[in-house]
Design an enzyme around this catalytic site. Structure first.
Site, PDB file in Angstrom:
ATOM      1  N   CYS A  45     -30.907  42.965 -36.200  1.00  0.00           N
ATOM      2  CA  CYS A  45     -30.885  43.270 -37.617  1.00  0.00           C
ATOM      3  C   CYS A  45     -29.446  43.212 -38.148  1.00  0.00           C
ATOM      4  O   CYS A  45     -28.491  43.408 -37.417  1.00  0.00           O
ATOM      5  CB  CYS A  45     -31.461  44.658 -37.871  1.00  0.00           C
ATOM      6  N   LEU A  94     -34.715  41.947 -37.829  1.00  0.00           N
ATOM      7  CA  LEU A  94     -35.321  41.430 -36.607  1.00  0.00           C
ATOM      8  C   LEU A  94     -36.318  42.493 -36.169  1.00  0.00           C
ATOM      9  O   LEU A  94     -35.938  43.605 -35.816  1.00  0.00           O
ATOM     10  CB  LEU A  94     -34.282  41.203 -35.511  1.00  0.00           C
ATOM     11  N   ASN A 118     -29.573  49.129 -38.414  1.00  0.00           N
ATOM     12  CA  ASN A 118     -29.556  48.112 -37.374  1.00  0.00           C
ATOM     13  C   ASN A 118     -29.602  48.841 -36.046  1.00  0.00           C
ATOM     14  O   ASN A 118     -28.696  49.614 -35.735  1.00  0.00           O
ATOM     15  CB  ASN A 118     -28.282  47.264 -37.453  1.00  0.00           C
ATOM     16  N   GLY A 119     -30.653  48.612 -35.252  1.00  0.00           N
ATOM     17  CA  GLY A 119     -30.732  49.254 -33.943  1.00  0.00           C
ATOM     18  C   GLY A 119     -32.058  49.924 -33.694  1.00  0.00           C
ATOM     19  O   GLY A 119     -33.051  49.659 -34.379  1.00  0.00           O
ATOM     20  N   THR A 359     -11.227  37.240 -22.072  1.00  0.00           N
ATOM     21  CA  THR A 359     -12.351  37.603 -21.201  1.00  0.00           C
ATOM     22  C   THR A 359     -13.669  37.560 -21.954  1.00  0.00           C
ATOM     23  O   THR A 359     -14.686  37.099 -21.433  1.00  0.00           O
ATOM     24  CB  THR A 359     -12.157  39.010 -20.624  1.00  0.00           C
ATOM     25  N   ARG A 362     -14.757  33.939 -22.537  1.00  0.00           N
ATOM     26  CA  ARG A 362     -15.200  33.351 -21.262  1.00  0.00           C
ATOM     27  C   ARG A 362     -16.621  33.787 -20.918  1.00  0.00           C
ATOM     28  O   ARG A 362     -17.456  32.969 -20.525  1.00  0.00           O
ATOM     29  CB  ARG A 362     -14.260  33.791 -20.136  1.00  0.00           C
TER      30      ARG A 362
END
Length: 597
Positions: A45, A94, A118-119, A359, A362
């Site tokens: 979301c 979502l 959101n969550g 990092t 990657r």
């Protein structure tokens, strides 16, 4: 040299040259302003809220919708907006729980409260049962419980929540608005200020770029209250107050608490699966999820548990993940990619991740590619193993930790910054394709238990059989009813960016060597005075980032030296760390089985 052109609406893809024939550093690495880059439309979301705007209502609505659309990849299922007075609250959804009736923003029964979240709130059923007054819930959404909790407790209710979340709530009667982010920053949120004095909140930085001159990451474990215009810290665990804990280790308690953390995150009304690298952390998550699914302890949409891994052909993770999948009996999907495919995706990855940390880029690239594949088979939620290394000192540089005090302080430092690294990666690399990643190791109750254990129990002592994350290995070492094969339970820590195939990082370094020349590196401190890149790989990522997110966006990304994902403070643990400051786990000489020479 491979040629590129800046990607714009209607432009060309990386690997091509346009009519101008300009190369990467002629066009892509020098532009000003937010580029009009729109990747293939994907689908967690997204929230966007503008408060105290001076714009006319119709203009404010248009502005909020335009900013919210930029976040639509996070929530492709539906969108909604509420505009009144000088406020606008938008939501890109979502749907994971109650996909039929959980549209947002949510409105209270008396229409006095507007909420955009959101969550997920994992303990929503328990919280509903604890309400002192009956509340007429209008949906089955796990998030709606926030409304009656706020009505009963004011902003103090946030400490009751267990989950991953960022949300804004507007109280129409009081003319008050609050914004909240979960205890660890598992879900992203940024805040900024408009030139007209407006206060703006968004799930991603790109939602603010066109309307804010000043912005920053919203700090985890905080609530913003419009009554005083200040941020207030609500998550204040004892383990982060500077003391060194000394609680005794109880392996059974650790195992039961982690099993509960995994079970909480199996709450979903849509198809879901598990990410499986074949390392300890993701394998334990997968094992527990499989056990609980088989026993019918949780509701499952699919009849079988799907697991997913990604790597270069023949990589360590693919081999280990297949071994775990075969042992557990999951329906496993091994996805492969080439170094070139990863390089081709770098622009999209950095655009979605909103970072130039080496990092993170990657590790995010393989995860980004895998998420697209996962989305294609209809999975909308995955369980993942982020957080274990920070809680238990699992990174290989912890082998050189000098004492229990420093061990604990480093884990605290790592956890406090996790929202800018692994939480960011897990959320944004998956949400780019409309998938929600859930992380049991960062469950608030489990975290508070694990971080209160005497750090001496976490110290690495190879001579006596205690390798990194020994506590979790021992807690789940049950020979009569094994959770995992012994060789997986005691597999050496492998950072995700290494485990997908060692040639992945080597290939990125070679590519950066080709794309960035020595003169550019010589003048890097002048072009990038903040977080000056110390390697050509870092210069490459920073250049791409700046082409999407102009000044002062670079201030939202942390910097400093690192060895195998350490904080800068841990560099002082060993002289060799200062001589090999690379974030790969292979930089820890004498520890990693495939260490750099």
């Amino acid at each position: 040299m491979q040629k590129f052109i800046a990607r714009t609406l209607g432009g060309v893809r990386p690997g091509c040259t346009g009519a101008s024939g300009l190369s990467t550093f002629g066009r892509r690495f020098a532009p000003k302003g937010l580029r009009a880059f729109r990747p293939t439309p994907p689908p967690a979301c997204g929230i966007l809220a503008i408060f105290d705007s001076s714009l006319p209502k119709d203009v404010l609505r248009k502005q909020a919708l335009e900013c919210s659309k930029i976040l639509r990849h996070r929530g492709p299922d539906w969108n909604g907006i509420v505009v009144e007075d000088n406020h606008a609250i938008a939501h890109e959804r979502l749907a994971i729980v109650d996909p039929e009736s959980g549209e947002q923003p949510l409105i209270s029964d008396d229409e006095s409260i507007v909420l955009s979240v959101n969550g997920e709130i994992y303990n929503h059923r328990e919280l509903k049962a604890e309400l002192s007054s009956p509340y007429p819930f209008q949906t089955d959404s796990d998030c709606e419980v926030i409304i009656p909790l706020y009505k009963e407790h004011g902003i103090d209710f946030v400490n009751k929540l267990r989950g991953m979340f960022s949300f804004v709530l507007y109280d129409r009667k009081e003319g008050r608005y609050i914004a909240v982010r979960d205890h660890m920053g598992i879900t992203p949120m940024y805040m900024g200020y408009g030139s007209d004095g407006s206060v703006i909140f968004a799930s991603e930085l790109k939602g603010l770029m066109n309307v804010c001159g000043e912005f920053k990451p919203f700090p985890p474990g905080h609530v913003y209250d419009s009554r005083d215009g200040e941020l207030h810290k609500y998550y204040k665990p004892d383990w982060a107050d500077g003391r060194v804990p000394n609680s005794k280790l109880d392996l059974l308690q650790v195992r039961e608490a982690f099993e509960k953390a995994v079970e909480r995150r199996m709450m979903a009304d849509v198809p879901w699966g598990v990410l499986l690298s074949g390392g300890l952390d993701s394998s334990l998550v997968a094992s527990i999820a499989k056990r609980k699914s088989d026993k019918g302890e949780v509701k499952a949409v699919l009849n079988e548990l799907h697991s997913f891994s990604v790597g270069l052909e023949g990589s360590p993770d693919l081999q280990a993940a297949q071994k775990v999948a075969d042992f557990l009996g999951t329906r496993h999907h091994n996805y492969t990619f080439t170094v070139q495919e990863g390089i081709d995706a770098l622009e999209e990855v950095i655009y979605h991740l909103e970072t130039y940390d080496v990092t993170t880029v990657r590790a995010s690239t393989p995860m980004f590619l895998m998420s697209r594949k996962i989305k294609s088979i209809g999975i909308k939620m995955v369980l993942s193993g982020e957080g274990a290394d920070e809680v238990f000192g699992g990174y290989l540089y912890f082998h050189k930790c000098p004492n229990r005090e420093e061990f604990h302080h480093e884990t605290v430092r790592k956890l406090e910054a996790l929202n800018l690294f692994d939480c960011l990666r897990a959320n944004k690399a998956t949400s780019a394709w409309g998938i929600e990643a859930r992380v049991p190791f960062l469950d608030r109750d489990f975290l508070d238990l694990a971080m209160d254990i005497d750090p001496q129990e976490k110290m690495i002592d190879v001579k006596n059989g205690r390798i990194e994350k020994w506590i979790m290995r021992a807690a789940f070492d049950t020979p009569d009813d094994p959770y995992l094969p012994k060789e997986v339970l005691y597999r050496q820590k492998e950072q995700f960016s290494d485990g997908v195939g060692y040639s992945w990082i080597d290939g990125l370094k070679d590519y950066a060597e080709e794309m960035v020349n020595d003169k550019q590196m010589m003048h890097a401190k002048h072009r990038f005075p903040h977080n000056t890149p110390m390697s050509k790989e870092a210069y490459l990522y920073r250049s791409i980032f700046d082409s999407f997110f102009p000044d002062p966006a670079q201030l939202t990304v942390p910097g400093g030296p690192s060895i195998a994902c350490s904080t800068a403070a841990a560099i002082e643990w060993d002289k060799s760390f200062k001589e090999m400051a690379d974030p790969s786990g292979r930089a820890v000489a004498g520890v990693h089985d495939e260490a750099y020479n």
